[in-house]
Design an enzyme around this catalytic site. Structure first.
Site, PDB file in Angstrom:
ATOM      1  N   ARG A 249      78.566  -0.741  66.941  1.00 19.20           N
ATOM      2  CA  ARG A 249      78.815  -2.174  67.192  1.00 19.20           C
ATOM      3  C   ARG A 249      80.270  -2.575  66.904  1.00 19.20           C
ATOM      4  NH1 ARG A 249      73.771  -2.336  64.592  1.00 19.20           N
ATOM      5  NH2 ARG A 249      72.095  -2.628  66.115  1.00 19.20           N
TER       6      ARG A 249
ATOM      7  N   LYS B  69      90.854  -7.290  76.451  1.00 20.23           N
ATOM      8  CA  LYS B  69      89.811  -7.166  77.483  1.00 20.23           C
ATOM      9  C   LYS B  69      89.495  -5.687  77.670  1.00 20.23           C
ATOM     10  CE  LYS B  69      90.303 -11.167  80.501  1.00 20.23           C
ATOM     11  NZ  LYS B  69      90.659 -11.588  81.870  1.00 20.23           N
TER      12      LYS B  69
ATOM     13  N   GLU C 103     102.315  -6.528  88.491  1.00 23.24           N
ATOM     14  CA  GLU C 103     101.961  -7.380  87.344  1.00 23.24           C
ATOM     15  C   GLU C 103     103.190  -8.127  86.830  1.00 23.24           C
ATOM     16  OE1 GLU C 103      99.102  -8.200  86.232  1.00 23.24           O
ATOM     17  OE2 GLU C 103      97.722  -6.673  86.961  1.00 23.24           O
TER      18      GLU C 103
ATOM     19  N   LYS D 280     102.354 -12.529  77.697  1.00 20.92           N
ATOM     20  CA  LYS D 280     100.902 -12.361  77.642  1.00 20.92           C
ATOM     21  C   LYS D 280     100.373 -12.717  76.258  1.00 20.92           C
ATOM     22  CE  LYS D 280      96.914  -9.747  78.805  1.00 20.92           C
ATOM     23  NZ  LYS D 280      96.271  -8.730  79.585  1.00 20.92           N
TER      24      LYS D 280
ATOM     25  N   GLU E 247      89.364 -16.443  77.322  1.00 19.05           N
ATOM     26  CA  GLU E 247      89.476 -16.992  78.684  1.00 19.05           C
ATOM     27  C   GLU E 247      88.524 -18.148  78.948  1.00 19.05           C
ATOM     28  OE1 GLU E 247      90.538 -14.096  81.753  1.00 19.05           O
ATOM     29  OE2 GLU E 247      89.328 -15.286  83.146  1.00 19.05           O
TER      30      GLU E 247
ATOM     31  N   ARG F 148      93.934 -18.716  79.800  1.00 21.77           N
ATOM     32  CA  ARG F 148      94.132 -17.271  80.020  1.00 21.77           C
ATOM     33  C   ARG F 148      93.886 -16.878  81.477  1.00 21.77           C
ATOM     34  NH1 ARG F 148      92.416 -12.062  76.321  1.00 21.77           N
ATOM     35  NH2 ARG F 148      93.016 -10.509  77.866  1.00 21.77           N
TER      36      ARG F 148
ATOM     37  N   ASN G 117      95.205 -14.045  85.781  1.00 25.85           N
ATOM     38  CA  ASN G 117      94.535 -13.447  86.941  1.00 25.85           C
ATOM     39  C   ASN G 117      95.191 -13.895  88.254  1.00 25.85           C
ATOM     40  OD1 ASN G 117      92.624 -12.174  85.296  1.00 25.85           O
ATOM     41  ND2 ASN G 117      91.404 -14.043  85.197  1.00 25.85           N
TER      42      ASN G 117
ATOM     43  N   HIS H 120      94.692 -11.966  91.438  1.00 19.77           N
ATOM     44  CA  HIS H 120      93.655 -10.964  91.175  1.00 19.77           C
ATOM     45  C   HIS H 120      92.370 -11.189  91.974  1.00 19.77           C
ATOM     46  CE1 HIS H 120      96.353  -9.825  88.017  1.00 19.77           C
ATOM     47  NE2 HIS H 120      95.522  -8.960  87.473  1.00 19.77           N
TER      48      HIS H 120
ATOM     49  N   HIS I  18      91.413  -7.795  93.456  1.00 17.10           N
ATOM     50  CA  HIS I  18      90.235  -6.989  93.098  1.00 17.10           C
ATOM     51  C   HIS I  18      89.363  -6.709  94.324  1.00 17.10           C
ATOM     52  CE1 HIS I  18      90.231  -8.082  88.515  1.00 17.10           C
ATOM     53  NE2 HIS I  18      91.043  -7.101  88.795  1.00 17.10           N
TER      54      HIS I  18
ATOM     55  N   HIS J 292      95.628  -1.228  91.691  1.00 17.86           N
ATOM     56  CA  HIS J 292      95.527  -2.579  91.135  1.00 17.86           C
ATOM     57  C   HIS J 292      96.792  -3.430  91.379  1.00 17.86           C
ATOM     58  CE1 HIS J 292      94.180  -5.762  88.536  1.00 17.86           C
ATOM     59  NE2 HIS J 292      95.272  -5.654  87.807  1.00 17.86           N
TER      60      HIS J 292
HETATM   61  N1  GLY Z   1      94.535  -8.990  82.822  1.00 21.11           N
HETATM   62  C1  GLY Z   1      94.245 -10.349  82.585  1.00 21.11           C
HETATM   63  C2  GLY Z   1      93.917 -10.636  81.173  1.00 21.11           C
HETATM   64  O1  GLY Z   1      94.044  -9.785  80.310  1.00 21.11           O
HETATM   65  O2  GLY Z   1      93.498 -11.722  80.871  1.00 21.11           O
END
Ligand code: GLY
Length: 341
Positions: free
Chosen positions: A115, A137, A179, A207, A217, A221, A225, A228, A232, A244
């Protein structure tokens, strides 16, 4: 000299070490009570972290296959079986060494094992350094979409050793620039004016600032994206032959056309997107031949941001923000502008 950038998240705060030779900081990120270290990496990653880990630690090595088809729950299960065989306890450490795919998988395995055990990322790709390894993430793909299963699990430190980029193939450099162009639009910063170390450190700092405000998010946040949603979908529609960062580059151009169709930005700002993405960052904004808009729309409906029809991150008078319920008409106009059948 290396740059140290903090990600401020209260008790989950950590440092990102950026620059040539930053790998030498790795041992300082290993907590004193760690007895075993599970290194998750790929056979193709030419970085041996063993000599930068404390001599007292028992180190095991766990390989992940190359390619998105290995970013699966089956890989997580196998890694956890291997952690069990290595005797990894709750007090021990996972170290992810590789690009974004490896650190996403290593992070999710660490989040799941007992966990949650501590994880340190050694990011070896440009995309990983400026994006994937930062911010917690983690996750894997399922048939319904990319990164749909995962966890927010912050690392206890990140190493971005830019010496590791020296042998990075041009295509992966290009993906990193996708990016970086995103950060250009988020901040207006002229990142290309900086040397490589300062550029990576600045992207990490941008970031870190956003993640520090909205770790999970629930709001801001999502601007990370940018590009994206279509990006994606393009990755999935091309069976991941489009990488990507390449998908994000096309996705930002598409987002500019959607924003224009909605009256959020003018034609000059659309042209500025093309000038920056194609002219400055050297990226393509062509949708690969054979990809149909109907399939892309279907894929975009599965996007994680989509709680209310089609959701995009779009430029506009107040800057870049999430826009819900985008009309099919605006989407069609954007596809027309990119000549997608
Ligand atoms: N790659 C987008 C984020 O980490 O929120």
């Amino acid at each position: 000299m290396t740059h140290r950038v903090g990600v401020a998240l209260g008790e989950r705060s950590y440092d990102v070490h950026v620059g040539r030779g930053a790998i030498r900081q790795l041992s300082s990120l290993v907590p004193a009570d760690v007895r075993r270290v599970a290194v998750v990496t790929q056979a193709s990653v030419p970085v041996d972290v063993r000599r930068h880990l404390p001599e007292s630690a028992a180190v095991s090595r766990h390989l992940v296959g190359n390619g998105e088809e290995h970013k699966t729950l089956a890989t997580i299960e196998r890694l956890c079986e291997e952690f069990a065989a290595a005797g990894l306890t709750r007090n021990d450490l996972v170290v992810g060494v590789g690009g974004g795919m490896v650190t996403d998988v290593a992070g999710f395995a660490a989040a799941s094992w007992h966990r949650g055990v501590r994880v340190v990322h050694v990011s070896t790709s440009l995309v990983g350094m400026v994006d994937a390894a930062i911010g917690g993430k983690t996750g894997v793909n399922i048939a319904a979409g990319k990164n749909l299963v995962g966890a927010f699990w912050q690392p206890s430190g990140v190493i971005c050793d830019t010496d590791h980029l020296a042998t990075l193939p041009e295509r992966e450099q290009r993906c990193g620039r996708g990016e970086m162009a995103k950060y250009h639009f988020l901040t207006g910063d002229d990142l290309l004016a900086l040397d490589l170390d300062a550029r990576v450190a600045r992207c990490v700092a941008i970031k870190a600032e956003i993640v520090g405000q909205d770790e999970r998010e629930s709001g801001r946040r999502a601007v990370l994206n940018y590009g994206h949603t279509l990006g994606h979908a393009l990755e999935a529609a091309t069976g991941f032959s489009l990488a990507h960062g390449e998908g994000v580059a096309v996705g930002m151009m598409f987002a500019a056309h959607v924003a224009h169709a909605l009256g959020r930005i003018d034609a000059a700002r659309v042209q500025q997107h093309r000038d920056v993405i194609v002219g400055e960052y050297g990226l393509s904004v062509e949708v690969p031949r054979g990809v149909k808009r109907a399939e892309l729309v279907q894929l975009m409906r599965h996007d994680k941001k989509a709680v209310d029809g089609l959701t995009f991150v779009l430029d506009g008078p107040a800057g870049i923000e999430t826009v819900r319920g985008v009309s099919e008409r605006a989407i069609d106009q954007a596809f027309d502008a990119l000549s997608v059948p």
